[in-house]
Write a protein that holds these residues in place. Structure first.
Motif, PDB file in Angstrom:
ATOM      1  N   ARG A   1       0.815  -1.214   0.000  1.00 23.21           N
ATOM      2  CA  ARG A   1       0.000   0.000   0.000  1.00 23.21           C
ATOM      3  C   ARG A   1       0.848   1.264   0.000  1.00 23.21           C
ATOM      4  O   ARG A   1       0.330   2.352  -0.291  1.00 23.21           O
TER       5      ARG A   1
ATOM      6  N   ASP B   1       1.620  -0.562  -8.724  1.00 25.10           N
ATOM      7  CA  ASP B   1       0.204  -0.313  -8.988  1.00 25.10           C
ATOM      8  C   ASP B   1      -0.649  -0.318  -7.731  1.00 25.10           C
ATOM      9  O   ASP B   1      -1.692   0.341  -7.669  1.00 25.10           O
TER      10      ASP B   1
ATOM     11  N   ALA C   1       0.214   0.710  -4.772  1.00 22.30           N
ATOM     12  CA  ALA C   1       0.606   1.725  -3.789  1.00 22.30           C
ATOM     13  C   ALA C   1      -0.452   2.819  -3.692  1.00 22.30           C
ATOM     14  O   ALA C   1      -0.769   3.475  -4.684  1.00 22.30           O
ATOM     15  N   GLU C   2      -0.980   3.004  -2.507  1.00 22.37           N
ATOM     16  CA  GLU C   2      -1.922   4.083  -2.253  1.00 22.37           C
ATOM     17  C   GLU C   2      -1.175   5.355  -1.854  1.00 22.37           C
ATOM     18  O   GLU C   2      -1.712   6.459  -2.008  1.00 22.37           O
ATOM     19  N   ALA C   3       0.045   5.192  -1.330  1.00 20.26           N
ATOM     20  CA  ALA C   3       0.846   6.333  -0.882  1.00 20.26           C
ATOM     21  C   ALA C   3       2.262   6.212  -1.419  1.00 20.26           C
ATOM     22  O   ALA C   3       2.852   5.128  -1.421  1.00 20.26           O
ATOM     23  N   ILE C   4       2.794   7.333  -1.870  1.00 20.31           N
ATOM     24  CA  ILE C   4       4.169   7.427  -2.333  1.00 20.31           C
ATOM     25  C   ILE C   4       4.903   8.342  -1.357  1.00 20.31           C
ATOM     26  O   ILE C   4       4.614   9.544  -1.291  1.00 20.31           O
TER      27      ILE C   4
ATOM     28  N   ASP D   1       3.661  13.801  -7.904  1.00 20.15           N
ATOM     29  CA  ASP D   1       2.215  14.023  -7.860  1.00 20.15           C
ATOM     30  C   ASP D   1       1.659  14.245  -9.265  1.00 20.15           C
ATOM     31  O   ASP D   1       0.569  13.772  -9.593  1.00 20.15           O
TER      32      ASP D   1
ATOM     33  N   SER E   1       1.748  10.695 -10.969  1.00 21.54           N
ATOM     34  CA  SER E   1       1.035   9.590 -10.318  1.00 21.54           C
ATOM     35  C   SER E   1      -0.456   9.634 -10.638  1.00 21.54           C
ATOM     36  O   SER E   1      -0.973  10.599 -11.196  1.00 21.54           O
ATOM     37  N   ARG E   2      -1.143   8.578 -10.246  1.00 25.85           N
ATOM     38  CA  ARG E   2      -2.589   8.509 -10.452  1.00 25.85           C
ATOM     39  C   ARG E   2      -3.312   9.409  -9.438  1.00 25.85           C
ATOM     40  O   ARG E   2      -2.814   9.615  -8.323  1.00 25.85           O
TER      41      ARG E   2
ATOM     42  N   GLU F   1      -5.682   8.971  -7.452  1.00 24.07           N
ATOM     43  CA  GLU F   1      -6.032   8.376  -6.160  1.00 24.07           C
ATOM     44  C   GLU F   1      -4.818   8.116  -5.276  1.00 24.07           C
ATOM     45  O   GLU F   1      -4.966   7.727  -4.110  1.00 24.07           O
ATOM     46  N   GLN F   2      -3.613   8.310  -5.806  1.00 20.35           N
ATOM     47  CA  GLN F   2      -2.404   8.098  -5.006  1.00 20.35           C
ATOM     48  C   GLN F   2      -2.026   9.382  -4.268  1.00 20.35           C
ATOM     49  O   GLN F   2      -2.107  10.480  -4.826  1.00 20.35           O
TER      50      GLN F   2
ATOM     51  N   GLN G   1       0.749  15.688   2.686  1.00 20.89           N
ATOM     52  CA  GLN G   1       0.489  15.365   1.282  1.00 20.89           C
ATOM     53  C   GLN G   1       0.839  16.554   0.394  1.00 20.89           C
ATOM     54  O   GLN G   1       0.523  17.697   0.707  1.00 20.89           O
TER      55      GLN G   1
END
Length: 427
Positions: free
Chosen positions: A90, A124, A126-129, A142, A145-146, A148-149, A404
């Motif tokens: 995640r 793919d 990963a919810e957080a970078i 940012d 990235s997608r 939602e990330q 964020q």
């Protein structure tokens, strides 16, 4: 542009060293800074950036909870690893080449800013970078990235003094003056000037060049980008790093007299109309505080102490340093040059000390040292401390996203255009 980078999942030499101090010829080049970034004074902090003035509106990092301030290194290590295990796929942690070893050891990938932003795209799930670098790097992640990330910068005060030397209003004023100056030029199908920005800049400026027919460059593909620009324009406005622009253009055969410096807040950047009309590359008055420290005396000393030494410097170094070195190249170029050396070699390197020390530990068959005999770390990136990393990871475990980095929607599309053009400009 090379896409090589280190996947740190299998472990790193950084896990086996906490603070390697190497002896440069005759003196010490060490990573010693205030170990706790919350103890640093106002401004960019100690080290190479201490003389740079911090701009107004600079991101402010709030105080860490007391438990992280008081935690021992061992406790922080246990908590970070436990949080990583809990989060699993995640979250992905990115560590820049210049990051301190105490943080790099937890990174899933280690590389330069653009390599890392792209590496995150391979995760793919990963919810957080979590980007252990500086602010402009997290912004780039940012953008790429997608939606939602979530991209997280563990310490919001981890900035870049060079990136802050070019701001939106100053660049816009420069652009307006240049547009007016070149308004009467004959139209031959090319733009009077093409804006090019180095990766080390804000998302606002990446959007500016994308909106005005320009693109972003890295230290790996700067020459290719300038060639692209000259096919479409008579001149190039290059910001924020004067040294990368000058060194690249000089290697392409552009005379120094056709590369005037633009100093913000001066009419025509402090130049005459005649000079500006003859200009081929207009250089912004910006620089990297780490790389400007390197000088030719350091190279001469290295050659005196180690006959046959191979001197490699970063192209953000001043022109006379690049001219005196054997080679100049990006962080990835330096890494590959050392990795590919088949015989034991003495390397004198002109770039940030954390990277140099890490290479020295990873390739003990070579003698590798930093040209600068004084402290030469990126002091703003050094603000990413294990305490901050533990905090943001444990917040993620609890379902909360802190620190964020969000690039405004009105900048996203134009900045992405500039980055896509850069990707297409392969050296």
């Amino acid at each position: 542009m090379s896409t090589q980078l280190t996947d740190n999942n299998s472990g790193s030499v950084a896990q086996n060293i906490t603070r390697l101090t190497l002896l440069a010829p005759g003196s010490t080049c060490s990573t010693e800074l205030a170990s706790n970034p919350w103890d640093t004074p106002a401004g960019y902090g100690p080290g190479a950036s201490q003389e740079d003035k911090i701009p107004s509106g600079y991101p402010v990092q709030g105080s860490l909870p007391e438990e992280y301030l008081k935690a021992s290194d061992a406790e922080l290590d246990t908590r970070i690893r436990a949080a990583k295990d809990t989060l699993g796929e995640r979250a992905v942690i990115l560590g820049h080449f210049y990051q301190r070893d105490e943080v790099v050891q937890y990174a899933d990938f280690v590389g330069d800013s653009f390599q890392l932003a792209n590496a995150a795209l391979t995760r793919d799930k990963a919810e957080a970078i979590v980007f252990c670098g500086v602010h402009f790097m997290a912004e780039t992640a940012d953008i790429l990235s997608r939606p939602e990330q979530a991209v997280i910068l563990p310490n919001l005060a981890a900035g870049c003094s060079m990136a802050d030397m070019a701001d939106g209003p100053s660049v816009q004023q420069c652009w307006d003056e240049l547009t007016e100056l070149y308004l009467d030029e004959e139209d031959d199908g090319r733009m009077p000037v093409i804006p090019v920005t180095y990766m080390n800049c804000s998302a606002e400026l990446k959007a500016f060049v994308g909106r005005n027919g320009g693109l972003v460059c890295t230290s790996s593909n700067a020459a290719t980008v300038l060639e692209w620009a000259f096919e479409r324009g008579r001149r190039v406005l290059f910001f924020p790093d004067q040294h990368l622009g000058r060194n690249t253009a000089k290697a392409m055969g552009i005379p120094l007299e056709n590369m005037p410096m633009w100093t913000p807040r001066k009419a025509l950047g402090g130049n005459s109309e005649e000079i500006m009309r003859e200009a081929q590359v207009i250089l912004w008055h910006g620089f990297c505080s780490v790389h400007k420290r390197f000088n030719t005396n350091q190279i001469a000393k290295a050659r005196e102490d180690y006959p046959g030494v191979r001197v490699i410097v970063h192209p953000e170094c001043p022109m006379e340093v690049v001219d005196a070195a054997d080679e100049a190249g990006s962080t990835d170029y330096i890494r590959r040059a050392i990795a590919e050396a088949t015989e034991p070699t003495v390397f004198a390197i002109g770039t940030e000390i954390n990277m140099v020390n890490r290479l020295a530990a990873e390739y003990p068959q070579h003698t590798i040292f930093c040209l600068d005999p004084v402290i030469c770390p990126c002091s703003t990136m050094y603000r990413i401390h294990p305490g901050y990393l533990a905090w943001v990871l444990e917040e993620l475990v609890e379902g909360r996203v802190v620190n964020q980095i969000r690039v405004p929607q009105n900048q996203q599309a134009d900045a992405r255009i500039a980055l896509d053009r850069m990707l297409a400009a392969k050296p």
